[in-house]
Design an enzyme around this catalytic site. Structure first.
Site, short mmCIF file in Angstrom:
data_model
loop_
_atom_site.label_atom_id
_atom_site.label_comp_id
_atom_site.label_asym_id
_atom_site.label_seq_id
_atom_site.Cartn_x
_atom_site.Cartn_y
_atom_site.Cartn_z
N HIS A 46 0.82 -1.21 0.00
CA HIS A 46 0.00 0.00 0.00
C HIS A 46 0.86 1.27 0.00
CE1 HIS A 46 -4.03 1.26 -0.15
NE2 HIS A 46 -4.28 1.47 1.13
N ASN A 96 -5.75 7.03 4.51
CA ASN A 96 -7.11 7.58 4.40
C ASN A 96 -7.16 9.09 4.61
OD1 ASN A 96 -7.66 4.89 4.23
ND2 ASN A 96 -9.15 4.83 5.89
N ASN A 153 -8.51 4.52 -1.18
CA ASN A 153 -8.85 5.47 -0.12
C ASN A 153 -7.94 6.70 -0.11
OD1 ASN A 153 -11.01 3.95 0.86
ND2 ASN A 153 -9.70 2.76 2.23
#
Length: 225
Positions: A46, A96, A153
């Site tokens: 990520h 996020n 996100n």
């Protein structure tokens, strides 16, 4: 002799202005490149956008020039690319919330409603987002010129905070796990040893694609309509 109060006010204004500008804006186009990811989790799928940003910093000779800016909760570095200026931004917020760092971009109170990054006077089209992409296999890199977040996100946060979806994105494929329920653990997990061997040339290709696109747009901007 001037009024003491006026002198103090002038001195305060001068200092305040100096704090809001890193340096006089040079001639030439300026771009911001944000590597999306989770701070403190290097080597995870990520955070591959941050890995690309690190490779970009090394390529441009500014790998030792990162400076933390608490106003936007990010690490910043600046580099030249021909006549253009690049601002590299590495958020210190979770994925996020990456968009808050991008939108604030050095000065708290960025003009979010106008889709602009306040300090650098940039529009959303001049802000590149670098991020992982589940729907592309590892080794695949691609540029996407704006559009929806497609479930990412970090990109969704940037779209929300900048009030625009016009930011170009450099997508770095990480592949998708076989089981849908395993996606969260997969993206937050580290690359396997076999994947780590494939990663260095992927980062190089990603940087090549990004710099080539920025260089082309800078030339088009300087040549005018």
């Amino acid at each position: 002799m001037g009024l003491p109060g006026l002198s103090r006010a002038g001195l305060w204004l001068s200092r305040a202005m100096s704090r809001c500008v890193l340096e006089p804006r040079p001639a030439g186009k300026r771009w911001l490149v944000a590597g999306l990811g989770n701070p403190g989790l290097p080597g995870t799928r990520h955070s591959v956008g941050m890995a690309v940003l690190g490779q970009l910093a090394r390529r441009l000779g500014v790998a030792e020039s990162w400076e933390r800016d608490r106003r936007c909760a990010a690490d910043l570095a600046q580099a030249s690319l021909g006549d253009a200026q690049l601002v590299l931004l590495r958020p210190r917020r979770l994925m996020n919330l990456n968009g808050h760092s991008v939108a604030q971009a050095v000065v708290t109170g960025a003009t979010v409603s106008l889709g602009q990054v306040e300090l650098f006077g940039l529009t959303a089209e001049e802000v590149y987002l670098v991020h992982d992409e589940l729907d592309k296999p590892l080794g695949k890199v691609a540029l996407k010129l704006g559009g929806s977040a497609r479930g990412h996100n970090g990109v969704r946060s940037c779209i929300s905070c900048l009030n625009s979806n016009a930011m170009p994105r450099l997508q770095v494929g990480i592949g998708r796990p076989t089981h849908r329920d395993a996606v969260q653990a997969y993206v937050l997990g580290r690359f396997s040893p076999a994947e780590q061997e494939l990663l260095p040339p992927v980062l190089e290709r990603a940087v090549d694609l990004l710099l080539g696109h920025i260089h082309q747009r800078s030339r088009e901007s300087s040549s005018g309509p």
